[in-house]
Enzyme design. Structure first.
Site, short mmCIF file in Angstrom:
data_model
loop_
_atom_site.label_atom_id
_atom_site.label_comp_id
_atom_site.label_asym_id
_atom_site.label_seq_id
_atom_site.Cartn_x
_atom_site.Cartn_y
_atom_site.Cartn_z
N ASN A 269 0.81 -1.21 0.00
CA ASN A 269 0.00 0.00 0.00
C ASN A 269 0.85 1.27 0.00
OD1 ASN A 269 -2.44 1.72 0.60
ND2 ASN A 269 -1.36 1.95 2.55
N TYR B 278 4.06 9.55 -10.93
CA TYR B 278 3.11 8.70 -10.19
C TYR B 278 2.35 7.78 -11.14
CZ TYR B 278 -0.66 7.47 -6.96
OH TYR B 278 -1.56 6.78 -6.16
N LYS C 135 2.37 3.59 -11.27
CA LYS C 135 1.16 2.79 -11.06
C LYS C 135 0.83 1.94 -12.29
CE LYS C 135 0.28 3.95 -6.81
NZ LYS C 135 0.39 2.96 -5.72
N ILE D 209 -10.14 8.75 -3.09
CA ILE D 209 -10.52 8.17 -1.80
C ILE D 209 -10.39 9.24 -0.72
CG2 ILE D 209 -9.99 6.40 -0.08
CD1 ILE D 209 -11.12 5.24 -2.66
#
Length: 246
Positions: free
Chosen positions: A82, A146, A150, A178
């Site tokens: 994570n 980023y 990913k 989120i």
């Protein structure tokens, strides 16, 4: 005993992962670069800088030794990768050190942890769950480092699943926005912009950390063993939406 390693455990999603897996009866080994928060309910906490772990073999050996000591010879049900860093910047402005740190923490660390803990994962018929991002597929300006990390993490997820076959399952969760403390801080005193972001999602809201955690818990369970090599969108439908004029 059900054992799980959770990296990036002090962030918004990380704390929800820890709480959800503790409630489900897992023995949780949590790690992050920060010191352990007083209210983080894990069984073992290991403070570690994953960027340093990637660059320094001795630091990696120390981290793996600490995890194995916490496992006490038992198998590992799941690793949840994570931890992530997010350096924003236009292509012409992005610093080399930020690019390298992004790839080290977001991509290389998940691979090295999986590689090092394969014996424990195999012993438990365990799984790897990578926390990716919608930026793996859909991105925007200033997210070059980023989004690249990913997208590569999604590729790593598929490649590991194929390479490991039935020994260890590997899947990824790719959330959209989120509602973490970091996200809320970015929209402090900007309620209209926050609402615009929520409205971009067909569900008309931001996702909750608990939703990520519950999906991870389902993926780690024995009922989901046929899911392997998958990148699962948790995005409120935003990846299905065109933003062309009506």
């Amino acid at each position: 005993m059900l054992n799980v390693v959770i990296t990036g455990a002090t962030g918004g999603i990380g704390q929800s992962l820890v709480a959800t897996f503790i409630e489900a009866g897992f023995h949780v080994i949590a790690t992050d670069i920060a010191a352990q928060p007083a209210d983080l309910p894990c069984n073992h906490y290991i403070q570690a800088d994953l960027n340093r772990v990637v660059e320094d073999q001795a630091a990696m050996q120390d981290l793996i030794a600490s995890i194995r000591a916490a496992l006490k010879g038992q198998g590992l049900t799941a690793i949840i990768n994570n931890a992530a860093v997010q350096h924003l910047g236009a292509t012409e402005d992005l610093q080399r050190s930020h690019w390298q740190q992004t790839l080290s923490v977001n991509l290389t660390a998940p691979f090295l942890l999986t590689q090092a803990l394969l014996p424990e994962l195999e012993a438990a018929q365990g799984c790897v769950i990578n926390i990716g991002s919608i930026h793996a597929r859909l991105t925007k300006r200033r997210f070059v480092a980023y989004a690249t990390s990913k997208a590569a993490l999604a590729g790593l997820t598929r490649a590991l699943a194929v390479d490991l076959g039935g020994r260890v399952r590997v899947n990824a969760i790719e959330p959209a926005a989120i509602e973490t403390p970091m996200l809320k801080a970015g929209f402090a005193n900007k309620p209209e912009l926050y609402q615009q972001l929520a409205d971009c999602h067909p569900q008309g809201r931001i996702g909750q950390p608990e939703e990520v955690a519950q999906l991870a818990l389902a993926l780690a369970g024995p009922q989901m063993r046929f899911i392997n090599g998958s990148t699962i969108g948790l995005d409120g439908g935003i990846s299905a939406r065109l933003f062309d004029p009506d």
